[in-house]
Design a protein around this motif. Structure first.
Motif, mmCIF file in Angstrom:
data_model
loop_
_atom_site.group_PDB
_atom_site.id
_atom_site.type_symbol
_atom_site.label_atom_id
_atom_site.label_comp_id
_atom_site.label_asym_id
_atom_site.label_seq_id
_atom_site.Cartn_x
_atom_site.Cartn_y
_atom_site.Cartn_z
ATOM 1 N N ARG A 170 -21.549 12.505 36.294
ATOM 2 C CA ARG A 170 -22.578 13.424 36.781
ATOM 3 C C ARG A 170 -23.986 12.892 36.573
ATOM 4 N NH1 ARG A 170 -22.138 19.037 34.515
ATOM 5 N NH2 ARG A 170 -20.494 18.146 33.253
ATOM 6 N N GLU A 202 -25.400 10.489 39.227
ATOM 7 C CA GLU A 202 -25.398 11.059 40.576
ATOM 8 C C GLU A 202 -26.525 10.572 41.490
ATOM 9 O OE1 GLU A 202 -23.517 14.683 42.326
ATOM 10 O OE2 GLU A 202 -23.121 12.571 42.167
ATOM 11 N N GLU A 223 -28.044 8.224 42.771
ATOM 12 C CA GLU A 223 -27.961 7.159 43.776
ATOM 13 C C GLU A 223 -27.512 7.645 45.149
ATOM 14 O OE1 GLU A 223 -26.750 3.257 41.322
ATOM 15 O OE2 GLU A 223 -26.996 3.231 43.494
ATOM 16 N N GLY A 224 -26.600 8.586 45.163
ATOM 17 C CA GLY A 224 -26.141 9.068 46.460
ATOM 18 C C GLY A 224 -26.741 10.415 46.816
ATOM 19 N N ALA A 225 -27.590 10.908 45.936
ATOM 20 C CA ALA A 225 -28.029 12.292 46.055
ATOM 21 C C ALA A 225 -29.106 12.517 47.117
ATOM 22 C CB ALA A 225 -28.527 12.806 44.708
ATOM 23 N N LEU A 251 -28.517 12.440 50.129
ATOM 24 C CA LEU A 251 -27.879 12.979 51.329
ATOM 25 C C LEU A 251 -28.379 14.389 51.619
ATOM 26 C CD1 LEU A 251 -24.383 11.805 50.275
ATOM 27 C CD2 LEU A 251 -25.492 11.098 52.389
ATOM 28 N N PRO A 252 -28.349 14.763 52.897
ATOM 29 C CA PRO A 252 -28.742 16.131 53.214
ATOM 30 C C PRO A 252 -27.792 17.112 52.519
ATOM 31 C CG PRO A 252 -27.777 15.019 55.135
ATOM 32 C CD PRO A 252 -27.979 13.991 54.073
ATOM 33 N N ASN A 253 -28.292 18.207 52.123
ATOM 34 C CA ASN A 253 -27.498 19.253 51.472
ATOM 35 C C ASN A 253 -26.901 18.852 50.137
ATOM 36 O OD1 ASN A 253 -27.941 20.880 53.687
ATOM 37 N ND2 ASN A 253 -26.101 20.140 54.724
ATOM 38 N N ALA A 254 -27.370 17.736 49.562
ATOM 39 C CA ALA A 254 -26.799 17.302 48.288
ATOM 40 C C ALA A 254 -27.462 18.038 47.135
ATOM 41 C CB ALA A 254 -26.941 15.805 48.118
ATOM 42 N N LEU A 265 -26.840 20.309 44.702
ATOM 43 C CA LEU A 265 -25.786 21.032 44.017
ATOM 44 C C LEU A 265 -26.275 21.543 42.673
ATOM 45 C CD1 LEU A 265 -22.626 18.858 44.618
ATOM 46 C CD2 LEU A 265 -23.577 20.678 45.998
ATOM 47 N N GLU A 312 -24.088 24.456 37.927
ATOM 48 C CA GLU A 312 -22.965 25.366 37.716
ATOM 49 C C GLU A 312 -21.832 25.079 38.703
ATOM 50 O OE1 GLU A 312 -22.209 30.178 37.439
ATOM 51 O OE2 GLU A 312 -24.245 29.369 37.368
ATOM 52 N N ILE A 313 -22.198 24.882 39.951
ATOM 53 C CA ILE A 313 -21.162 24.628 40.963
ATOM 54 C C ILE A 313 -20.541 23.254 40.747
ATOM 55 C CG2 ILE A 313 -22.667 23.716 42.797
ATOM 56 C CD1 ILE A 313 -20.223 26.247 43.854
ATOM 57 N N GLN A 314 -21.362 22.313 40.318
ATOM 58 C CA GLN A 314 -20.840 20.977 39.994
ATOM 59 C C GLN A 314 -19.824 21.044 38.872
ATOM 60 O OE1 GLN A 314 -22.005 17.369 40.136
ATOM 61 N NE2 GLN A 314 -24.059 17.530 40.997
ATOM 62 N N ALA A 315 -20.181 21.790 37.842
ATOM 63 C CA ALA A 315 -19.292 21.923 36.692
ATOM 64 C C ALA A 315 -17.999 22.604 37.125
ATOM 65 C CB ALA A 315 -19.973 22.722 35.594
ATOM 66 N N ILE A 322 -16.633 22.609 40.126
ATOM 67 C CA ILE A 322 -15.817 21.681 40.915
ATOM 68 C C ILE A 322 -15.068 20.728 39.987
ATOM 69 C CG2 ILE A 322 -15.941 19.710 42.495
ATOM 70 C CD1 ILE A 322 -18.174 21.214 43.976
ATOM 71 N N PHE A 350 -9.647 26.668 45.467
ATOM 72 C CA PHE A 350 -10.095 25.295 45.295
ATOM 73 C C PHE A 350 -9.140 24.327 45.990
ATOM 74 C CE2 PHE A 350 -10.388 21.258 43.082
ATOM 75 C CZ PHE A 350 -11.751 21.031 43.169
ATOM 76 N N TYR A 357 -16.881 4.280 39.185
ATOM 77 C CA TYR A 357 -17.155 4.035 40.604
ATOM 78 C C TYR A 357 -16.681 2.644 41.006
ATOM 79 C CZ TYR A 357 -20.083 8.218 41.083
ATOM 80 O OH TYR A 357 -20.533 9.503 41.150
ATOM 81 N N LYS A 381 -19.676 6.180 46.058
ATOM 82 C CA LYS A 381 -20.671 7.145 45.586
ATOM 83 C C LYS A 381 -21.008 8.158 46.657
ATOM 84 C CE LYS A 381 -22.748 4.445 41.934
ATOM 85 N NZ LYS A 381 -23.883 3.691 41.422
ATOM 86 N N ASN A 422 -20.170 12.159 46.678
ATOM 87 C CA ASN A 422 -21.254 13.106 46.888
ATOM 88 C C ASN A 422 -21.010 14.060 48.033
ATOM 89 O OD1 ASN A 422 -23.747 13.605 45.637
ATOM 90 N ND2 ASN A 422 -24.035 11.386 45.596
ATOM 91 N N THR A 439 -20.514 18.075 47.902
ATOM 92 C CA THR A 439 -21.368 18.948 48.696
ATOM 93 C C THR A 439 -20.528 19.867 49.579
ATOM 94 O OG1 THR A 439 -23.041 17.221 48.737
ATOM 95 C CG2 THR A 439 -23.274 18.982 50.338
ATOM 96 N N GLU A 494 -20.090 23.917 49.379
ATOM 97 C CA GLU A 494 -20.366 24.784 50.521
ATOM 98 C C GLU A 494 -19.184 25.709 50.794
ATOM 99 O OE1 GLU A 494 -23.312 21.622 52.805
ATOM 100 O OE2 GLU A 494 -21.263 21.920 53.532
ATOM 101 N N LEU A 552 -17.820 27.691 31.631
ATOM 102 C CA LEU A 552 -18.601 26.677 32.323
ATOM 103 C C LEU A 552 -19.867 26.314 31.571
ATOM 104 C CD1 LEU A 552 -18.257 27.834 36.009
ATOM 105 C CD2 LEU A 552 -17.210 25.850 34.936
#
Lengths: 75, 183
Positions: free
Chosen positions: A15, A18, A20-22, A24-27, A29, A32-35, A37, B105, B130, B145, B149, B153, B157, B177
């Motif tokens: 985490r 992160e 480097e790729g973050a 991106l559009p809509n990235a 996060l 809480e949602i990351q945790a 997932i 999920f 990675y 990566k 990501n 995302t 969503e 959490l």
């Protein structure tokens, strides 16, 4: 006891790396949602890992090894 | 020549995570076990190409993934049919606490494109770096990566949408959490 799968790395240790790729559009996060997932992904995955090594695979390796040995000694 | 016991043990020790990975690829326990079996057969017949001291799980994952990919191309049609049943087949997996959330999920995970799903699983669940995941998938680290990501995302969503219509935040989950990591 069935042998445990080797955790080659601490799980979900990515985490922090992160960004480097973050780009991106809509990235966007939330933590809480990351945790969430991560938790659910591992929960699903570990439910299989916890089943251990089914006997069929132990028998398979032993059988293959024996076949190989037999073949080898015939040569 | 028979198999070095330490290699045998290393192969067997990798089986549980190999199965979990296989299930995440194909969504079907029986087929996953067949994939694991094929991978082990293949690994054993190529055991001379394994360099002792290197990462056995990563080697086996690579073999299994390649196997899956070539099967996939062969039976594309079958797999497309099976895709719709992916979430269904995952329901046969063991019951867990927090079952409702987990089944949401599973469904979301099954809807991810394959590349993204495998990258997410390798990095987020199998515990590969990675770099290792990139080796397993035969692609660049940056590709892994960005797949991870995108997977996160998309999942967020999907889960956010479903979460809103379904379940409000569960206090227990919330405390888990925000607190410690392990269940």
């Amino acid at each position: 006891m069935p042998p445990k799968a080797p955790a080659t790395q601490p799980i979900y240790d990515d985490r922090e790396s992160e960004p480097e790729g973050a780009h991106l559009p809509n990235a966007r996060l939330g933590p809480e949602i990351q945790a969430k997932i991560g938790l659910q992904l591992r929960s699903l995955y570990n439910s299989i890992v916890d089943e251990g090594t089914p006997d069929r695979f132990v028998r398979l390796l032993d059988q293959l090894d024996k076949d190989k040995g037999t073949k080898g000694s015939q040569e | 020549m028979s198999l070095d016991p330490s290699l045998r043990d290393a192969m067997l020790a990798a089986v549980p995570s190999l199965r979990a990975f296989a299930i995440s690829l194909c969504g079907n326990v029986d087929r996953a076990d067949d994939l694991v079996q094929e991978a082990l057969v293949r690994a054993l017949s190529n055991i001379d190409s394994f360099e002792p001291g290197t990462n056995m799980p990563a080697w086996l994952f690579t073999i299994l993934r390649n196997q899956f990919r070539s099967d996939y191309r062969k039976r594309r049609r079958e797999v497309e049919d099976a895709n719709g049943k992916y979430a269904e087949s995952l329901k046969s997996l063991p019951e867990q606490p927090g079952q409702i959330e987990l089944s949401e999920f599973r469904r979301a995970l099954s809807e991810l494109p394959q590349d993204q799903r495998e990258a997410l699983v390798l990095v987020g669940a199998s515990g590969f770096s990675y770099e290792e995941a990139a080796n397993i998938c035969g692609c660049a680290v940056g590709t892994i990566k960005s797949r991870v990501n995108r997977a996160r995302t998309r999942l967020s969503e999907m889960l956010a949408i479903r979460g809103a219509e379904d379940i409000g935040p569960d206090e227990q989950t919330r405390s888990v959490l925000t607190g410690t990591d392990s269940p």
